[in-house]
Design a protein around this motif. Structure first.
Motif, PDB file in Angstrom:
ATOM      1  N   ASN A 273     113.776 120.674  64.690  1.00 37.20           N
ATOM      2  CA  ASN A 273     113.215 119.537  63.958  1.00 37.20           C
ATOM      3  C   ASN A 273     113.634 118.235  64.628  1.00 37.20           C
ATOM      4  OD1 ASN A 273     112.178 121.354  62.122  1.00 37.20           O
ATOM      5  ND2 ASN A 273     113.749 120.995  60.577  1.00 37.20           N
TER       6      ASN A 273
ATOM      7  N   GLN B  51     107.093 120.221  59.820  1.00 38.80           N
ATOM      8  CA  GLN B  51     106.309 120.143  61.055  1.00 38.80           C
ATOM      9  C   GLN B  51     105.085 119.256  60.868  1.00 38.80           C
ATOM     10  OE1 GLN B  51     105.801 123.298  63.860  1.00 38.80           O
ATOM     11  NE2 GLN B  51     107.886 122.598  64.315  1.00 38.80           N
TER      12      GLN B  51
ATOM     13  N   GLN C 139     106.035 124.092  68.015  1.00 30.08           N
ATOM     14  CA  GLN C 139     106.136 125.019  66.898  1.00 30.08           C
ATOM     15  C   GLN C 139     107.471 125.752  66.817  1.00 30.08           C
ATOM     16  OE1 GLN C 139     102.693 127.401  67.887  1.00 30.08           O
ATOM     17  NE2 GLN C 139     103.928 128.977  68.886  1.00 30.08           N
TER      18      GLN C 139
ATOM     19  N   VAL D 243     101.816 122.884  66.366  1.00 26.09           N
ATOM     20  CA  VAL D 243     102.859 123.003  65.349  1.00 26.09           C
ATOM     21  C   VAL D 243     102.556 124.215  64.472  1.00 26.09           C
ATOM     22  CG1 VAL D 243     103.318 120.525  65.366  1.00 26.09           C
ATOM     23  CG2 VAL D 243     101.685 121.464  63.710  1.00 26.09           C
TER      24      VAL D 243
END
Length: 344
Positions: A151, A186, A147, A177
């Motif tokens: 990316n 996500q 989380q 996430v």
């Protein structure tokens, strides 16, 4: 119903006050900066619900790890939960007794999946040593929080090979996430990660099982089901549910609510999040949904009655969905036993 339905809380965090400074998120002003051990957890559950509590699943608490390079604190956490789950003589003021050991049904430590399969293999050896022969069989899976990571982290070759290693060894992966704060990317990367982790794995029993945390942390502050955020979340839920090796934890919702709603009644909260709960039941069904409290995180902004309040919300969801006794037994405990391979 003829007999009380047993409850397994599939997602709790525990830590003694003596080890607070090893937590990556710790600050003295944090509302969670005090001891949260078995004694405090049992108080939160209350005597009325303790009678139905079969046990809990311990989930790692995000100990410091120097971007996965320093395993000292995560392994200390394994040693800590060993004292809880193994019935060892507790250290002074750690908040548990030897009699609490049967309550800890499974352990999910942190693991450095980002380092790849070779380093992960070395780490698993160290976890086994730290857990000891009595508690190592309770280690059913591992978690590496996505989380708050850049990316693309979950799609790296090393990460995917690490997931495949967990599958070969019979461990699950708890996936955390955050759509609410990180957005649609996500969700998309999670879907892609599941596909890649299973790609090329011919034996079904060697495909890693994914246990998805907290409904993927949807934005529960929105009010319209036509909102693109809700539509993206709903799409991801149905896509992920097509994979039979995915399970969803019914947990973590309090943290995604607006502050004004957190202090309202369980009935008001249930009404507000009903659209999300309806999607959850439709996508996964009770055989792949498991109850979890996310204690003590659930108490932030809600109060110490949070466990009881969430239990009531889930009970209302079961009634709303018209779940029969067998289905409810799965949601409250059976799904957790199945997904984590916990002996009855």
């Amino acid at each position: 119903m003829a007999t009380p339905i047993p409850i397994i809380d599939s997602h709790i965090h525990l830590y003694p006050s003596s080890e607070l400074t090893s937590l990556a998120w710790y600050t003295p002003s944090s509302p969670l900066a005090n001891q949260r051990s078995v004694t405090e957890f049992k108080t939160a559950v209350t005597p009325a619900n303790l009678a139905s509590l079969s046990g809990f699943i311990f989930i790692e608490t995000d100990r410091k790890n120097e971007e996965s390079k320093d395993w000292t604190a995560p392994l200390e956490e394994v040693s800590w939960i060993r004292r809880v789950a193994g019935g060892d003589e507790p250290r002074p003021d750690e908040g548990h007794t030897a009699a609490d050991a049967p309550l800890c049904l499974a352990v999910v430590p942190w693991a450095p999946l980002v380092l790849g399969a070779e380093q992960l293999e070395k780490y698993l050896v160290e976890v086994e040593a730290a857990a000891g022969p009595r508690v190592w069989p309770k280690v059913k899976g591992f978690r590496y929080l996505l989380q708050d990571k850049p990316n693309g982290t979950a799609l790296g070759d090393g990460f995917i090979e690490g997931l495949k290693l967990l599958g070969r060894k019979g461990f699950v992966f708890d996936a955390g996430v955050d759509q609410h704060r990180r957005g649609r990317v996500q969700l998309e990367e999670l879907v892609d990660m599941v596909d890649r982790a299973h790609d090329g794995v011919e034996r079904e029993e060697e495909k890693v099982v994914f246990i998805l945390n907290h409904l993927l942390k949807p934005d529960l502050t929105i009010v319209s089901q036509t909102d693109p955020t809700f539509i993206a979340w709903r799409t991801a839920m149905f896509t992920l549910s097509k994979c039979r090796q995915t399970y969803m934890k019914l947990s973590g919702c309090f943290a995604e609510l607006p502050d004004s709603l957190k202090v309202r009644s369980a009935e008001d909260i249930f009404s507000a999040i009903l659209p999300w709960l309806a999607v959850l039941v439709a996508a996964f069904g009770p055989a792949r949904i498991m109850f979890g409290s996310d204690w003590p995180v659930c108490t932030v902004g809600v109060g110490e009655e949070a466990w009881q309040k969430w239990h009531k919300v889930v009970s209302m969801m079961c009634d709303m969905a018209g779940l029969d006794e067998d289905a409810q037994r799965m949601l409250w405990a059976g799904t957790a036993r199945k997904a984590y391979n916990i002996d009855a």
